[in-house]
Design a protein around this motif. Structure first.
Motif, PDB file in Angstrom:
ATOM      1  N   PRO A   2       0.829  -1.210   0.000  1.00  0.00           N
ATOM      2  CA  PRO A   2       0.000   0.000   0.000  1.00  0.00           C
ATOM      3  C   PRO A   2       0.861   1.257   0.000  1.00  0.00           C
ATOM      4  CG  PRO A   2       0.036  -1.025   2.171  1.00  0.00           C
ATOM      5  CD  PRO A   2       0.708  -1.988   1.239  1.00  0.00           C
ATOM      6  N   PHE A   3       0.289   2.334  -0.536  1.00  0.00           N
ATOM      7  CA  PHE A   3       0.984   3.616  -0.534  1.00  0.00           C
ATOM      8  C   PHE A   3       1.018   4.193   0.879  1.00  0.00           C
ATOM      9  CE2 PHE A   3      -0.788   3.472  -4.914  1.00  0.00           C
ATOM     10  CZ  PHE A   3       0.395   3.609  -5.624  1.00  0.00           C
ATOM     11  N   THR A   4       2.032   5.001   1.133  1.00  0.00           N
ATOM     12  CA  THR A   4       2.118   5.773   2.374  1.00  0.00           C
ATOM     13  C   THR A   4       2.312   7.234   2.010  1.00  0.00           C
ATOM     14  OG1 THR A   4       4.535   5.715   2.636  1.00  0.00           O
ATOM     15  CG2 THR A   4       3.287   3.790   3.428  1.00  0.00           C
ATOM     16  N   SER A   5       2.250   8.112   2.992  1.00  0.00           N
ATOM     17  CA  SER A   5       2.417   9.538   2.721  1.00  0.00           C
ATOM     18  C   SER A   5       3.803   9.864   2.167  1.00  0.00           C
ATOM     19  CB  SER A   5       2.166  10.353   3.991  1.00  0.00           C
ATOM     20  OG  SER A   5       3.079   9.979   5.005  1.00  0.00           O
ATOM     21  N   HIS A   6       4.784   8.971   2.393  1.00  0.00           N
ATOM     22  CA  HIS A   6       6.128   9.199   1.862  1.00  0.00           C
ATOM     23  C   HIS A   6       6.201   8.952   0.359  1.00  0.00           C
ATOM     24  CE1 HIS A   6       7.882   8.337   6.129  1.00  0.00           C
ATOM     25  NE2 HIS A   6       7.235   9.477   6.053  1.00  0.00           N
ATOM     26  N   ASP A   7       5.120   8.421  -0.228  1.00  0.00           N
ATOM     27  CA  ASP A   7       5.091   8.164  -1.671  1.00  0.00           C
ATOM     28  C   ASP A   7       4.593   9.370  -2.459  1.00  0.00           C
ATOM     29  OD1 ASP A   7       6.004   5.458  -1.671  1.00  0.00           O
ATOM     30  OD2 ASP A   7       4.042   4.829  -0.909  1.00  0.00           O
ATOM     31  N   MET A  34       7.707  15.065   4.768  1.00  0.00           N
ATOM     32  CA  MET A  34       9.147  15.177   4.967  1.00  0.00           C
ATOM     33  C   MET A  34       9.730  16.205   4.004  1.00  0.00           C
ATOM     34  SD  MET A  34      10.038  11.124   5.419  1.00  0.00           S
ATOM     35  CE  MET A  34      11.740  11.429   5.895  1.00  0.00           C
ATOM     36  N   ARG A  35      10.770  16.902   4.447  1.00  0.00           N
ATOM     37  CA  ARG A  35      11.354  17.962   3.623  1.00  0.00           C
ATOM     38  C   ARG A  35      11.805  17.461   2.258  1.00  0.00           C
ATOM     39  NH1 ARG A  35      11.924  19.749   8.743  1.00  0.00           N
ATOM     40  NH2 ARG A  35      11.884  22.011   9.073  1.00  0.00           N
ATOM     41  N   GLN A  36      12.332  16.242   2.215  1.00  0.00           N
ATOM     42  CA  GLN A  36      12.845  15.725   0.948  1.00  0.00           C
ATOM     43  C   GLN A  36      11.731  15.359  -0.040  1.00  0.00           C
ATOM     44  OE1 GLN A  36      13.469  14.512   4.004  1.00  0.00           O
ATOM     45  NE2 GLN A  36      13.726  12.283   4.025  1.00  0.00           N
ATOM     46  N   GLN A  37      10.485  15.387   0.416  1.00  0.00           N
ATOM     47  CA  GLN A  37       9.364  15.127  -0.490  1.00  0.00           C
ATOM     48  C   GLN A  37       8.928  16.378  -1.232  1.00  0.00           C
ATOM     49  OE1 GLN A  37       7.157  12.737   2.960  1.00  0.00           O
ATOM     50  NE2 GLN A  37       5.939  12.751   1.089  1.00  0.00           N
ATOM     51  N   ALA A  75       8.102  17.397 -11.829  1.00  0.00           N
ATOM     52  CA  ALA A  75       7.761  15.973 -11.945  1.00  0.00           C
ATOM     53  C   ALA A  75       8.965  15.183 -12.440  1.00  0.00           C
ATOM     54  CB  ALA A  75       6.575  15.802 -12.893  1.00  0.00           C
ATOM     55  N   HIS A  76       9.718  15.789 -13.373  1.00  0.00           N
ATOM     56  CA  HIS A  76      10.894  15.117 -13.935  1.00  0.00           C
ATOM     57  C   HIS A  76      11.978  14.898 -12.876  1.00  0.00           C
ATOM     58  CE1 HIS A  76      14.152  14.128 -16.699  1.00  0.00           C
ATOM     59  NE2 HIS A  76      14.864  15.124 -16.199  1.00  0.00           N
ATOM     60  N   LEU A  77      12.096  15.830 -11.932  1.00  0.00           N
ATOM     61  CA  LEU A  77      13.169  15.758 -10.940  1.00  0.00           C
ATOM     62  C   LEU A  77      12.819  14.894  -9.729  1.00  0.00           C
ATOM     63  CD1 LEU A  77      14.480  19.449 -10.834  1.00  0.00           C
ATOM     64  CD2 LEU A  77      15.471  17.492 -12.050  1.00  0.00           C
ATOM     65  N   THR A  78      11.566  14.499  -9.609  1.00  0.00           N
ATOM     66  CA  THR A  78      11.157  13.682  -8.464  1.00  0.00           C
ATOM     67  C   THR A  78      10.939  12.238  -8.903  1.00  0.00           C
ATOM     68  OG1 THR A  78       8.846  14.343  -8.847  1.00  0.00           O
ATOM     69  CG2 THR A  78      10.115  15.622  -7.241  1.00  0.00           C
ATOM     70  N   THR A  79      10.801  11.358  -7.917  1.00  0.00           N
ATOM     71  CA  THR A  79      10.675   9.929  -8.235  1.00  0.00           C
ATOM     72  C   THR A  79       9.452   9.268  -7.609  1.00  0.00           C
ATOM     73  OG1 THR A  79      12.064   9.350  -6.330  1.00  0.00           O
ATOM     74  CG2 THR A  79      13.173   9.677  -8.456  1.00  0.00           C
ATOM     75  N   PHE A 146      -1.981  13.365  -9.085  1.00  0.00           N
ATOM     76  CA  PHE A 146      -2.004  12.362 -10.150  1.00  0.00           C
ATOM     77  C   PHE A 146      -1.003  11.257  -9.827  1.00  0.00           C
ATOM     78  CE2 PHE A 146      -2.801  16.565 -11.931  1.00  0.00           C
ATOM     79  CZ  PHE A 146      -4.017  16.378 -12.569  1.00  0.00           C
ATOM     80  N   SER A 147      -1.314  10.072 -10.301  1.00  0.00           N
ATOM     81  CA  SER A 147      -0.291   9.031 -10.262  1.00  0.00           C
ATOM     82  C   SER A 147       0.775   9.401 -11.283  1.00  0.00           C
ATOM     83  CB  SER A 147      -0.890   7.668 -10.599  1.00  0.00           C
ATOM     84  OG  SER A 147      -1.262   7.599 -11.963  1.00  0.00           O
ATOM     85  N   ARG A 148       2.017   9.056 -10.989  1.00  0.00           N
ATOM     86  CA  ARG A 148       3.082   9.345 -11.945  1.00  0.00           C
ATOM     87  C   ARG A 148       2.824   8.623 -13.261  1.00  0.00           C
ATOM     88  NH1 ARG A 148       7.999  11.479 -11.884  1.00  0.00           N
ATOM     89  NH2 ARG A 148       7.931  11.757  -9.613  1.00  0.00           N
ATOM     90  N   ALA A 149       2.300   7.419 -13.180  1.00  0.00           N
ATOM     91  CA  ALA A 149       2.035   6.648 -14.402  1.00  0.00           C
ATOM     92  C   ALA A 149       1.049   7.385 -15.292  1.00  0.00           C
ATOM     93  CB  ALA A 149       1.488   5.270 -14.032  1.00  0.00           C
ATOM     94  N   LEU A 150      -0.016   7.935 -14.712  1.00  0.00           N
ATOM     95  CA  LEU A 150      -0.999   8.679 -15.504  1.00  0.00           C
ATOM     96  C   LEU A 150      -0.386   9.960 -16.046  1.00  0.00           C
ATOM     97  CD1 LEU A 150      -3.907   9.120 -16.513  1.00  0.00           C
ATOM     98  CD2 LEU A 150      -4.392  10.241 -14.317  1.00  0.00           C
ATOM     99  N   PHE A 151       0.355  10.672 -15.207  1.00  0.00           N
ATOM    100  CA  PHE A 151       0.980  11.929 -15.615  1.00  0.00           C
ATOM    101  C   PHE A 151       1.881  11.713 -16.824  1.00  0.00           C
ATOM    102  CE2 PHE A 151       4.161  15.296 -15.362  1.00  0.00           C
ATOM    103  CZ  PHE A 151       3.382  16.420 -15.145  1.00  0.00           C
TER     104      PHE A 151
END
Length: 286
Positions: A2-7, A34-37, A75-79, A146-151
């Motif tokens: 399952p997804f968490t808020s860190h996703d 988290m700051r890194q998000q 979006a390109h710079l995040t994972t 959005f999900s990254r896959a959809l984006f």
């Protein structure tokens, strides 16, 4: 799993938002992000926006002043597999991130977050009343998550558009998936809406609307229609408004439609000049 808020990756485009950005970032941190998000994509601000972001320990990168392009670059710079796009003048309420996660864990791929306007002046009150009428109206509301896959499947925001790029992308998303919505809203701090500020903003938007019209006539008329389904529903339900609210929204809409029409005309003129230039025979004398 399952997804968490860190996703969730939170992407915030900015340009001269020193009066707003700290409030938004602190509200995100208070909601256990988290700051890194968080990634702020700044369009070369001259008011110290980037310094405020970096002093909070949050990453800030510079990019061209184009909201669609800034969001796409973020979006390109995040994972992370979930993308949340916020504006700098917003404020997150507690529990929003967890609600987004819960919706994704039930199959959501695109989510609308309701907005509550916080006005500071008379015109802002008109804007706030108008926004309150739009709740639940997908002819004007736009998804922000959005999900990254959809984006990536849809190719991201259209960088040729301005002012309606978020709605146009949400509209594309709606053609392939259901738009879910959170119960928790974000607060949208309107700031001081001077006539000059509103005119400049909507002239710029009008140029984008011309490009939307060139791309999709149906979507243009859907977005520009002043008699939206939500307005009609409010009329039928006999929703009451004070004279001040009615006057404010009337003035606000008059300014925005006139300014938008000017921007639309300028966009058409620029396109015509560009087209003439591009289609001249190479040896033609002018």
């Amino acid at each position: 799993m399952p997804f968490t808020s860190h996703d969730i990756a939170v992407i915030i485009p900015t340009r001269n938002e020193s009066s707003n950005i700290s409030r938004l970032l602190k509200s995100l941190l208070a909601d256990h992000v988290m700051r890194q998000q968080i990634l702020v994509v700044d369009a070369h601000s001259q008011d110290g926006t980037s310094a405020i972001v970096e002093n909070l320990g949050i990453r800030c990168v510079s990019y061209m002043p184009n909201l669609a392009a800034q969001r796409n670059y973020g979006a390109h710079l995040t994972t992370q597999p979930i993308l949340l796009f916020l504006d700098a003048d917003m404020e997150v309420q507690p529990g929003l991130l967890q609600e987004i996660v819960d919706l994704f864990n039930t199959g959501a791929a695109a989510i609308i977050i309701p907005e509550i306007s916080i006005p500071k002046d008379w015109l802002g009150a008109g804007r706030a009343f108008e926004r309150s009428l739009f709740e639940g109206d997908t002819s004007i509301e736009a998804a922000r998550v959005f999900s990254r896959a959809l984006f990536e499947r849809l190719g991201g925001y259209d960088e040729a558009l301005s002012g309606c790029e978020d709605w146009e992308f949400s509209r594309r998303a709606a053609t392939v998936t259901r738009l879910n919505r959170t119960v928790t809203a974000v607060l949208h701090h309107e700031g001081n809406l001077s006539v000059t500020r509103v005119v400049r903003k909507y002239v710029a938007y009008g140029r984008g609307y011309y490009k939307l019209w060139r791309t999709n006539h149906t979507w243009f008329f859907e977005h520009a229609n002043p008699l939206r389904p939500s307005i009609i529903r409010a009329f039928k339900s006999h929703r009451t408004a004070t004279l001040t609210e009615l006057a404010a929204i009337a003035v606000f809409k008059m300014i925005t439609y006139v300014a938008g029409a000017i921007g639309f005309a300028l966009g058409a003129c620029n396109a015509s000049v560009s087209y003439t230039h591009l289609t001249l025979p190479p040896n033609r004398e002018v």
